[in-house]
Design a protein around this motif. Structure first.
Motif, short mmCIF file in Angstrom:
data_model
loop_
_atom_site.label_atom_id
_atom_site.label_comp_id
_atom_site.label_asym_id
_atom_site.label_seq_id
_atom_site.Cartn_x
_atom_site.Cartn_y
_atom_site.Cartn_z
N GLU A 268 0.86 -1.18 0.00
CA GLU A 268 0.00 0.00 0.00
C GLU A 268 0.89 1.23 0.00
OE1 GLU A 268 -2.73 -0.08 3.24
OE2 GLU A 268 -3.62 -2.00 2.65
N TYR A 269 0.51 2.22 -0.81
CA TYR A 269 1.31 3.44 -0.91
C TYR A 269 0.37 4.64 -1.06
CZ TYR A 269 0.53 2.54 -5.92
OH TYR A 269 -0.03 2.28 -7.13
N PRO A 270 0.84 5.86 -0.81
CA PRO A 270 -0.06 7.03 -0.76
C PRO A 270 -0.85 7.24 -2.04
CG PRO A 270 2.09 7.58 0.12
CD PRO A 270 2.22 6.22 -0.50
N LYS A 271 -2.06 7.75 -1.84
CA LYS A 271 -2.93 8.07 -2.96
C LYS A 271 -2.29 9.18 -3.81
CE LYS A 271 -7.84 9.03 -3.63
NZ LYS A 271 -9.07 9.41 -2.93
N ASN A 272 -2.60 9.16 -5.11
CA ASN A 272 -2.10 10.17 -6.05
C ASN A 272 -0.58 10.15 -6.18
OD1 ASN A 272 -4.76 11.15 -6.44
ND2 ASN A 272 -4.57 12.47 -4.63
N THR A 273 0.02 8.99 -5.95
CA THR A 273 1.46 8.82 -6.19
C THR A 273 1.66 7.60 -7.08
OG1 THR A 273 1.77 7.43 -4.22
CG2 THR A 273 2.08 9.81 -3.95
N GLU A 274 2.84 7.48 -7.67
CA GLU A 274 3.16 6.35 -8.54
C GLU A 274 4.43 5.69 -8.01
OE1 GLU A 274 2.94 3.54 -10.34
OE2 GLU A 274 1.54 4.82 -11.46
N ILE A 275 4.37 4.39 -7.81
CA ILE A 275 5.50 3.68 -7.21
C ILE A 275 6.06 2.59 -8.12
CG2 ILE A 275 4.17 1.83 -6.09
CD1 ILE A 275 5.94 2.21 -3.62
N ARG A 276 5.37 2.29 -9.21
CA ARG A 276 5.76 1.13 -10.01
C ARG A 276 7.17 1.23 -10.60
NH1 ARG A 276 0.07 0.41 -13.16
NH2 ARG A 276 0.11 2.67 -12.81
N ASP A 277 7.54 2.43 -11.06
CA ASP A 277 8.89 2.58 -11.63
C ASP A 277 9.95 2.31 -10.58
OD1 ASP A 277 7.70 3.22 -13.97
OD2 ASP A 277 8.19 5.35 -13.93
N ASP A 278 9.84 2.97 -9.41
CA ASP A 278 10.82 2.80 -8.34
C ASP A 278 10.89 1.36 -7.86
OD1 ASP A 278 11.36 5.48 -8.48
OD2 ASP A 278 10.12 6.03 -6.75
N LEU A 279 9.70 0.73 -7.74
CA LEU A 279 9.65 -0.66 -7.29
C LEU A 279 10.34 -1.58 -8.30
CD1 LEU A 279 8.63 -2.90 -5.37
CD2 LEU A 279 6.48 -2.90 -6.68
N PHE A 280 10.04 -1.36 -9.58
CA PHE A 280 10.61 -2.22 -10.64
C PHE A 280 12.14 -2.16 -10.63
CE2 PHE A 280 12.19 -2.75 -14.98
CZ PHE A 280 11.70 -4.01 -15.28
N PHE A 281 12.70 -0.94 -10.57
CA PHE A 281 14.16 -0.81 -10.61
C PHE A 281 14.80 -1.34 -9.32
CE2 PHE A 281 13.11 2.59 -13.76
CZ PHE A 281 13.71 1.96 -14.85
N ALA A 282 14.10 -1.17 -8.18
CA ALA A 282 14.64 -1.71 -6.92
C ALA A 282 14.69 -3.23 -6.96
CB ALA A 282 13.78 -1.23 -5.75
N LEU A 283 13.66 -3.85 -7.54
CA LEU A 283 13.64 -5.31 -7.66
C LEU A 283 14.72 -5.80 -8.63
CD1 LEU A 283 9.76 -5.86 -7.81
CD2 LEU A 283 11.27 -6.41 -5.90
N CYS A 284 14.92 -5.05 -9.73
CA CYS A 284 15.97 -5.42 -10.70
C CYS A 284 17.35 -5.33 -10.06
CB CYS A 284 15.90 -4.52 -11.92
SG CYS A 284 14.47 -4.84 -12.97
N ASP A 285 17.59 -4.24 -9.31
CA ASP A 285 18.90 -4.07 -8.66
C ASP A 285 19.18 -5.20 -7.67
OD1 ASP A 285 19.32 -1.76 -10.07
OD2 ASP A 285 18.68 -0.42 -8.45
N ALA A 286 18.09 -5.73 -7.05
CA ALA A 286 18.26 -6.82 -6.08
C ALA A 286 18.30 -8.18 -6.76
CB ALA A 286 17.12 -6.78 -5.06
#
Length: 342
Positions: A268-286
């Motif tokens: 869950e993340y704040p309304k009116n925000t976008e997290i998919r890009d940050d999440l995707f790159f964080a998962l790739c880096d890991a």
């Protein structure tokens, strides 16, 4: 089209409908939702003039349902939850009888019946006794009665109750087509049905309006945060560390890995925000391959339960406060009596 002001219905000490206010516009399908005993059918019966309100008014196309009932009712077609059918009549005989009750001019009766038969899909059974028809066809005959003369407003109380899945789909398509030339008020316990076909949804609980908005508006109103579901391959158990480092993540859950080391997670993340890009790159880096990622929204069922449960909780808290007040009063009263006796 329909204007409801301060509509109230009391039965002795029971308040069935509690000061409802709403307006229905032309050419839209309105969903009317509420748990059993919420006051839906009572409200519909007052709108159609079958019940007189204790307070308030209902105006149909400018006609007050109490002051000018005949003109107001001409604008309404009503299908109750149990259609008022006469089993010993044929479908055609029944519709002729209904046309007489609706005072449709004789010169227009044949055409009105033909249109109702075609629209409701009952033309092929018009000469059969109603008692010999299936549940689905009986419901369609009830609908034919409601749309007879094609009034401006069609009110449907649980129109798909008891129908099989195919009949339900057919009835939904029929209801959608009604909105092309009518305003439709639809009551149903099948929330997916309401969500699929209604332009506007009204939810009542304990006789009170607790929400009135479009399906999208209701969802946005009730959303405190966005939710994202995804799955990754995580043989080394790194996912928890990755999610804990992302500042936008408010809350997350991670499942145990399955046999192929796939892990499902929900954040869950704040309304009116976008997290998919940050999440995707964080998962790739890991080094965590992403197998799926899907943003989810709350269903009408979720919203309905939350709104009606909140109202129920308020009612219960109010009753507890009232009971506590009465208890305090009588305790204080008895103390005063005791002091007077002493």
């Amino acid at each position: 089209m329909i204007e409801v002001k301060n509509l109230t219905k009391r039965y002795d000490d029971h308040l069935a409908v509690d000061h409802l206010n709403f307006t229905m516009e032309e050419g839209r399908i309105y969903g009317f939702l509420g748990p059993n005993g919420a006051g839906k059918s009572t409200t519909m019966n007052m709108i159609t003039g079958y019940l007189a309100p204790t307070e308030g008014s209902v105006t149909i196309n400018g006609f007050d349902i109490l002051e000018d009932p005949e003109e107001a009712r001409k604008c309404i077609g009503y299908l109750p939850e149990l259609p008022p059918l006469y089993m010993d009549m044929t479908v055609l005989e029944y519709l002729k009888f209904a046309a007489g009750l609706k005072k449709i001019p004789k010169k227009d009766t044949e055409e009105a019946i033909s249109e109702a038969l075609d629209f409701s899909g009952t033309a092929d059974v018009k000469d059969r006794l109603i008692r010999n028809l299936s549940k689905g066809y009986r419901q369609r005959v009830g609908l034919a009665q409601a749309i007879l003369g094609f009034p401006d407003i069609i009110i449907l109380d649980e129109p798909t109750v008891g129908l099989d899945p195919i009949q339900m789909i057919e009835m939904r398509d029929t209801i959608r087509s009604l909105a092309k030339g009518h305003t439709v008020l639809l009551s149903s316990h099948i929330l997916s049905e309401v969500s699929a076909i209604c332009d506007h949804i009204m939810i009542i609980s304990h006789g009170k309006m607790v929400a009135s908005d479009t399906p999208e508006g209701l969802s946005a109103m009730m959303e405190g945060s966005n939710t994202l579901k995804f799955s990754v391959k995580d043989p080394s158990g790194k996912l928890n560390q990755v999610l804990s480092r992302l500042e936008q993540v408010e809350h997350y859950t991670v499942s145990d890995p399955d046999e192929s080391q796939l892990v499902s997670a929900e954040i869950e993340y704040p309304k009116n925000t976008e997290i998919r890009d940050d999440l995707f790159f964080a998962l790739c880096d890991a080094g965590l391959p992403v197998y799926s990622m899907e943003a989810t929204s709350r269903s009408l069922e979720d919203i309905f339960i939350e709104l009606t449960e909140s109202e129920k909780e308020l009612e219960e808290n109010s009753k507890k406060t009232e009971d506590a007040g009465k208890k305090h009063f009588w305790k204080h009263h008895k103390q005063e009596e005791q002091e007077e006796e002493d």
